[in-house]
Design an enzyme around this catalytic site. Sequence first.
Site, PDB file in Angstrom:
ATOM      1  N   THR A   1     -10.748 -41.742   8.023  1.00 13.72           N
ATOM      2  CA  THR A   1     -11.321 -41.544   9.360  1.00 13.72           C
ATOM      3  C   THR A   1     -12.553 -42.431   9.417  1.00 13.72           C
ATOM      4  OG1 THR A   1     -12.764 -39.799   8.537  1.00 13.72           O
ATOM      5  CG2 THR A   1     -10.632 -39.098   9.416  1.00 13.72           C
TER       6      THR A   1
ATOM      7  N   TYR B   1     -25.579 -34.685   2.519  1.00 13.47           N
ATOM      8  CA  TYR B   1     -24.222 -34.287   2.920  1.00 13.47           C
ATOM      9  C   TYR B   1     -23.689 -33.206   1.977  1.00 13.47           C
ATOM     10  CZ  TYR B   1     -19.264 -34.584   4.096  1.00 13.47           C
ATOM     11  OH  TYR B   1     -17.973 -34.280   4.474  1.00 13.47           O
TER      12      TYR B   1
ATOM     13  N   SER C   1     -16.250 -29.577   2.173  1.00  9.64           N
ATOM     14  CA  SER C   1     -15.887 -30.778   1.419  1.00  9.64           C
ATOM     15  C   SER C   1     -16.002 -30.465  -0.064  1.00  9.64           C
ATOM     16  CB  SER C   1     -16.872 -31.893   1.777  1.00  9.64           C
ATOM     17  OG  SER C   1     -16.752 -32.952   0.846  1.00  9.64           O
TER      18      SER C   1
HETATM   19  N1  LIG Z   1     -12.983 -37.839   6.112  1.00 14.26           N
HETATM   20  C1  LIG Z   1     -13.140 -37.275   4.933  1.00 14.26           C
HETATM   21  O1  LIG Z   1     -12.767 -37.851   3.879  1.00 14.26           O
HETATM   22  C2  LIG Z   1     -13.728 -35.891   4.819  1.00 14.26           C
HETATM   23  C3  LIG Z   1     -13.778 -35.302   3.534  1.00 14.26           C
HETATM   24  C4  LIG Z   1     -14.304 -34.024   3.391  1.00 14.26           C
HETATM   25  C5  LIG Z   1     -14.751 -33.345   4.516  1.00 14.26           C
HETATM   26  N2  LIG Z   1     -14.702 -33.930   5.772  1.00 14.26           N
HETATM   27  C6  LIG Z   1     -15.210 -33.159   6.903  1.00 14.26           C
HETATM   28  O2  LIG Z   1     -14.222 -33.088   7.913  1.00 14.26           O
HETATM   29  C7  LIG Z   1     -14.861 -32.994   9.198  1.00 14.26           C
HETATM   30  C8  LIG Z   1     -14.290 -34.065  10.115  1.00 14.26           C
HETATM   31  O3  LIG Z   1     -14.543 -35.322   9.513  1.00 14.26           O
HETATM   32  P1  LIG Z   1     -13.852 -36.673   9.977  1.00 14.26           P
HETATM   33  O4  LIG Z   1     -13.554 -37.422   8.734  1.00 14.26           O
HETATM   34  O5  LIG Z   1     -12.807 -36.401  10.975  1.00 14.26           O
HETATM   35  O6  LIG Z   1     -15.127 -37.386  10.633  1.00 14.26           O
HETATM   36  P2  LIG Z   1     -15.294 -38.329  11.914  1.00 14.26           P
HETATM   37  O7  LIG Z   1     -14.070 -39.109  12.150  1.00 14.26           O
HETATM   38  O8  LIG Z   1     -16.591 -39.034  11.679  1.00 14.26           O
HETATM   39  O9  LIG Z   1     -15.432 -37.281  13.118  1.00 14.26           O
HETATM   40  C9  LIG Z   1     -16.536 -36.420  13.167  1.00 14.26           C
HETATM   41  C10 LIG Z   1     -16.435 -35.622  14.443  1.00 14.26           C
HETATM   42  O10 LIG Z   1     -17.559 -34.723  14.490  1.00 14.26           O
HETATM   43  C11 LIG Z   1     -18.185 -34.885  15.751  1.00 14.26           C
HETATM   44  N3  LIG Z   1     -19.595 -34.501  15.735  1.00 14.26           N
HETATM   45  C12 LIG Z   1     -20.605 -34.991  15.000  1.00 14.26           C
HETATM   46  N4  LIG Z   1     -21.755 -34.369  15.344  1.00 14.26           N
HETATM   47  C13 LIG Z   1     -21.443 -33.479  16.312  1.00 14.26           C
HETATM   48  C14 LIG Z   1     -22.173 -32.541  17.067  1.00 14.26           C
HETATM   49  N5  LIG Z   1     -23.511 -32.395  16.930  1.00 14.26           N
HETATM   50  N6  LIG Z   1     -21.522 -31.773  17.964  1.00 14.26           N
HETATM   51  C15 LIG Z   1     -20.195 -31.891  18.135  1.00 14.26           C
HETATM   52  N7  LIG Z   1     -19.440 -32.774  17.483  1.00 14.26           N
HETATM   53  C16 LIG Z   1     -20.060 -33.559  16.572  1.00 14.26           C
HETATM   54  C17 LIG Z   1     -17.975 -36.364  16.096  1.00 14.26           C
HETATM   55  O11 LIG Z   1     -18.237 -36.579  17.473  1.00 14.26           O
HETATM   56  P3  LIG Z   1     -18.664 -38.056  18.051  1.00 14.26           P
HETATM   57  O12 LIG Z   1     -17.367 -38.798  18.281  1.00 14.26           O
HETATM   58  O13 LIG Z   1     -19.383 -37.725  19.308  1.00 14.26           O
HETATM   59  O14 LIG Z   1     -19.519 -38.698  17.016  1.00 14.26           O
HETATM   60  C18 LIG Z   1     -16.513 -36.493  15.703  1.00 14.26           C
HETATM   61  O15 LIG Z   1     -15.692 -35.942  16.687  1.00 14.26           O
HETATM   62  C19 LIG Z   1     -16.365 -33.136   8.940  1.00 14.26           C
HETATM   63  O16 LIG Z   1     -16.973 -31.879   8.906  1.00 14.26           O
HETATM   64  C20 LIG Z   1     -16.419 -33.798   7.563  1.00 14.26           C
HETATM   65  O17 LIG Z   1     -17.618 -33.508   6.900  1.00 14.26           O
HETATM   66  C21 LIG Z   1     -14.194 -35.195   5.934  1.00 14.26           C
END
Ligand SMILES: NC(=O)c1ccc[n+]([C@@H]2O[C@H](COP(=O)([O-])OP(=O)(O)OC[C@H]3O[C@@H](n4cnc5c(N)ncnc54)[C@H](OP(=O)(O)O)[C@@H]3O)[C@@H](O)[C@H]2O)c1
Length: 229
Positions: free
Chosen positions: A186, A151, A136
């Site tokens: 998300t 984070y 990120s």
């Molecule tokens: N959205 C943004 O703006 C943004 C920006 C920068 C970086 N990111 C990064 O992008 C990635 C995906 O984010 P997202 O926005 O798609 O988030 P999200 O919608 O909250 O999805 C997170 C995913 O990670 C899974 N997860 C969490 N803990 C886990 C574990 N211990 N083992 C396996 N799976 C696990 C969740 O599973 P459950 O359904 O079981 O909870 C879910 O499938 C993350 O690494 C986040 O930090 C996101």
Amino acid sequence: MVKVVLVTGGNRGIGLEICRILAAAGHKVILGSRDLQKGQKAGDMLKGKVQAIHLDVINAGHIQVVASFIEKAYGKLDILINNAGIGIGSKGAPDADLDDVKQIMETNFYGAWYVSQAMIPLLRKSNDGRIINMSSGMGALNDLTGGYAGYRLSKTALNGLTILMANELNQEEIIVVAMSPGWVRTDMGGAGAPRTVEQGAETAVWLATASRADIETGKFYRDRRIILW
Ligand SMILES: NC(=O)c1ccc[n+]([C@@H]2O[C@H](COP(=O)([O-])OP(=O)(O)OC[C@H]3O[C@@H](n4cnc5c(N)ncnc54)[C@H](OP(=O)(O)O)[C@@H]3O)[C@@H](O)[C@H]2O)c1
């Protein structure tokens, strides 16, 4: 060429979109989900084009079972996308709850490290092994301010791991990169985020499928471009 890809946290959000695009392109996608039912539901949504598998990235037993499954089914892994992540607590470093910080580090940083270590023997069996770490911009060294200390630091640490792994696996020609998806709509990013999941997934898909000559190992990417750590 068809690739064997493992995506952690593939049941929703950016991870699910990465799975959808890669499966539609004909790649063999293994969708890791810490809740198997959620993973299977996501797999059904993608019309059975992916293999859903039980993978909590902080569960050593799950990780070993997944590695054995991939070994038996494909004999190698081409692409690991360490996408799973959590964000809890919005406080800055002076008053962040350190129990929350430890929990975030366990998933976002150690989780990616545990899974990478287990998959490296399978990546070595590929002639195009790659590890893509979903980081990120909030973890960039030039942007360490504005709350969310746990984070941010989990992603700064993940970036450091990316550089170490890239340097140490360079001889074996395994590419290791980190990327920022931007601010994406998300569950984690919230409804006010400007980017769609397609936009958030795009660079990960490109890093997974572009020619090796177009990707520099040990770098941090956003929108297909190298950005500052
Ligand atoms: N959205 C943004 O703006 C943004 C920006 C920068 C970086 N990111 C990064 O992008 C990635 C995906 O984010 P997202 O926005 O798609 O988030 P999200 O919608 O909250 O999805 C997170 C995913 O990670 C899974 N997860 C969490 N803990 C886990 C574990 N211990 N083992 C396996 N799976 C696990 C969740 O599973 P459950 O359904 O079981 O909870 C879910 O499938 C993350 O690494 C986040 O930090 C996101």
